[in-house]
Design an enzyme around this catalytic site. Structure first.
Site, PDB file in Angstrom:
ATOM      1  N   ASP A   1      10.638  63.947  95.378  1.00 36.69           N
ATOM      2  CA  ASP A   1      11.693  63.124  95.951  1.00 36.69           C
ATOM      3  C   ASP A   1      11.157  62.154  97.003  1.00 36.69           C
ATOM      4  O   ASP A   1      11.894  61.726  97.885  1.00 36.69           O
ATOM      5  CB  ASP A   1      12.781  64.010  96.573  1.00 36.69           C
ATOM      6  CG  ASP A   1      12.234  64.880  97.710  1.00 36.69           C
ATOM      7  OD1 ASP A   1      11.026  64.850  97.971  1.00 36.69           O
ATOM      8  OD2 ASP A   1      13.033  65.605  98.340  1.00 36.69           O
TER       9      ASP A   1
ATOM     10  N   CYS B   1       2.174  50.290  87.277  1.00 36.53           N
ATOM     11  CA  CYS B   1       2.485  49.100  86.464  1.00 36.53           C
ATOM     12  C   CYS B   1       3.948  48.718  86.654  1.00 36.53           C
ATOM     13  O   CYS B   1       4.286  47.534  86.749  1.00 36.53           O
ATOM     14  CB  CYS B   1       2.218  49.374  84.991  1.00 36.53           C
ATOM     15  SG  CYS B   1       0.493  49.584  84.530  1.00 36.53           S
TER      16      CYS B   1
ATOM     17  N   CYS C   1      17.643  60.163  97.995  1.00 37.32           N
ATOM     18  CA  CYS C   1      18.787  60.960  97.555  1.00 37.32           C
ATOM     19  C   CYS C   1      19.239  61.908  98.664  1.00 37.32           C
ATOM     20  O   CYS C   1      20.401  62.287  98.728  1.00 37.32           O
ATOM     21  CB  CYS C   1      18.466  61.723  96.271  1.00 37.32           C
ATOM     22  SG  CYS C   1      17.189  62.972  96.443  1.00 37.32           S
TER      23      CYS C   1
ATOM     24  N   CYS D   1      -3.121  46.019  86.999  1.00 37.71           N
ATOM     25  CA  CYS D   1      -2.830  47.261  87.713  1.00 37.71           C
ATOM     26  C   CYS D   1      -4.107  47.768  88.391  1.00 37.71           C
ATOM     27  O   CYS D   1      -5.176  47.813  87.759  1.00 37.71           O
ATOM     28  CB  CYS D   1      -2.304  48.320  86.747  1.00 37.71           C
ATOM     29  SG  CYS D   1      -2.003  49.926  87.519  1.00 37.71           S
TER      30      CYS D   1
ATOM     31  N   CYS E   1      20.969  57.080 112.508  1.00 36.28           N
ATOM     32  CA  CYS E   1      21.164  57.204 111.056  1.00 36.28           C
ATOM     33  C   CYS E   1      20.967  58.673 110.723  1.00 36.28           C
ATOM     34  O   CYS E   1      20.971  59.518 111.627  1.00 36.28           O
ATOM     35  CB  CYS E   1      20.212  56.299 110.276  1.00 36.28           C
ATOM     36  SG  CYS E   1      18.474  56.761 110.436  1.00 36.28           S
TER      37      CYS E   1
END
Length: 487
Positions: free
Chosen positions: A234, A278, A292, A349, A443
């Site tokens: 995450d 990429c 999330c 890349c 926040c």
């Protein structure tokens, strides 16, 4: 003419939560100009300080990346669809990644034949495929909401060896969408709870645990013996570390991500197509796009995305299926829409291109990687501890507290006497602030508030500004309960 414009969930903060638009524009640039004209604060999200499109945002026209077309000058036609997709975020049949010798060594006993009979009846899997599944070694990185689903489905499918990598413990807020755990698991290491649960599903599988944080120093050693890596992490740092290790060791990286109601799944395999770099050369600046953890996620979404990830893993093991190599599957659970977009391999890349500059897994400073490293001549962002702020509130000190969180976050916990100003509105609302007194920004975790302070500085505000260290999470046990802030 009219073109439809779709905005990914992570960018809707800048469009007042609007997810789609119709514009009469004949180029992508025209669409972007229309968006930033209607929402001036959106410009900061789309463009960097040099006026270039930020590399973490991909733009697709009818599911084709504009980098494969004429970029922002790409012509649009009536009925075209333009998708703005940040990182949160044609498949070809793949060969099995399991060595033939190892598959042949795998045997299915009578109990396994009965247990996996529904797989054996599938022409695409059969006995050969189930032996491949038993011989497979899959590492799951991250045992949160996606990892919970992956671990259970791969164990139930009969994957012979499953590796579990996570350094966290089970917390109460995990139980909403991390279905691998229950109240008895609170404060236990996730890898141990997960091992117990999946061994309960399938006693015969081998489970290896890694109760460590993935770093440049350990990641190659951890993934070396596995056939496939499933990225269920995450955070951006882990995703780039996993990608780089997979490219260098030539392992497929089955990637999944969720945010609020939207999820993404891709298979990054540099031996057949693009890698994660990429698609997303660099992550978004810290605080610009919420995670999330900050933005939330509906509890059922990880079940959908994790199941698709598990299916992609099984397709790579069995072979013959059309894996999401060179594609990204996007699912919006709230509007019940989905799409697949192409991801092209980038010859430039830095790790899988024609002239790679990255030849080993390197640790990196996230802020420096994002171009946010504080310059020597830059004014530092000063922080204030929650305890110190509580004392100032108790004394009745004159100050302004600005809450930059999303509405749904404030619905859970409000900060006493705070003025609500979203980050995107700060520059034009700076006259509401008193530059002669301290302004404290809050926040959820203390990251977006740093971005808020820097945004105001760029807009010319000169008053004293402080960031609440650790955000609401740090303050909830010190300030908020005494103010009746929690519902």
């Amino acid at each position: 003419m009219s073109v439809k414009v779709l905005i990914s969930a992570t960018l809707r903060t800048f469009t007042e939560r609007t997810s789609s638009f119709s514009f009469e524009k004949d180029t992508v640039l025209g669409v972007l100009n229309a968006l930033t004209d209607e929402y001036p604060d959106f410009k900061k999200a789309l463009y960097d300080e040099n006026g270039e499109l930020r590399p973490f945002i991909n733009i697709f026209v009818n599911d084709v990346n504009i980098n494969q077309l004429q970029k922002t000058e790409t012509r649009l036609h009536d009925g075209d669809t333009v998708l703005l997709l940040p990182s949160i975020a044609g498949g070809a049949p793949v060969e099995s990644v399991i060595p033939q010798e190892r598959r042949k060594e795998a045997k299915l006993d009578d109990a396994e034949i009965e247990r996996f009979s529904k797989h054996l009846m599938l022409r695409e899997i059969g006995v050969k495929g189930q032996k491949s599944i038993k011989a497979a070694k899959v590492l799951i990185c991250g045992l949160g909401s996606l990892g919970s689903v992956l671990a259970q489905y791969l164990a139930a499918a009969g994957v012979g060896t499953i590796g579990l990598a996570d350094f966290d413990v089970v917390n109460l807020h995990n139980l909403q969408n991390q279905i691998l755990y229950g109240k008895r698991d609170l404060k236990r290491p996730k890898v141990m709870s997960a091992k117990d649960k999946i061994k309960g599903i399938n006693q015969s599988i081998t489970v290896e645990t890694y109760n460590v944080k993935l770093e440049a120093e350990n990641i190659e050693e951890i993934i070396a013996d596995y056939d496939i890596v499933a990225d269920a992490t995450d955070n951006y740092k882990a995703r780039y570390l996993i990608n780089d290790a997979c490219v260098l060791l030539k392992k497929p990286d089955v990637f999944g991500a969720v945010y609020q109601f939207e999820g993404q799944v891709s298979v990054f395999d540099s031996t057949q197509g693009p890698c994660y770099r990429c698609a997303f050369p660099s992550p978004p600046p810290s605080g610009l796009v919420p995670t999330c953890a900050e933005g939330g996620v509906i509890s059922s979404l990880p079940g959908i995305i994790g199941s698709i990830q598990a299916t992609e893993v099984l397709k790579l093991i069995v072979g013959g299926g059309e894996a999401l190599v060179g594609e990204s599957f996007i699912f919006d659970s709230w509007n019940l829409t989905s799409s697949k977009v192409k991801i092209a391999k980038d010859d430039n890349c830095p790790i899988c291109g024609l002239k790679p500059s990255i030849t080993e897994v390197e640790d990196f400073d996230y802020e420096e990687f994002c171009g946010l490293k504080q310059a020597d001549n830059e004014i530092p962002v000063e922080g204030i501890e929650a305890s110190a702020l509580a004392e100032r509130i108790s004394r009745g000190d004159k100050m302004t507290i600005i809450d930059v969180r999303e509405p749904h976050e404030r619905a859970i916990s409000r900060f006493p006497d705070a003025i609500v100003i979203p980050i995107g509105q700060l520059a034009r609302r700076q006259k509401e602030l008193d530059p002669t007194i301290d302004t404290i920004f809050v926040c959820r975790e203390g990251k977006r508030s740093i971005l808020a302070i820097n945004t105001l500085r760029e807009a010319g505000y000169t008053g004293p500004m402080y960031n609440l260290k650790g955000g609401i999470e740090a303050a909830k046990d010190i300030i908020l309960p005494h103010e009746g802030a929690w519902l």
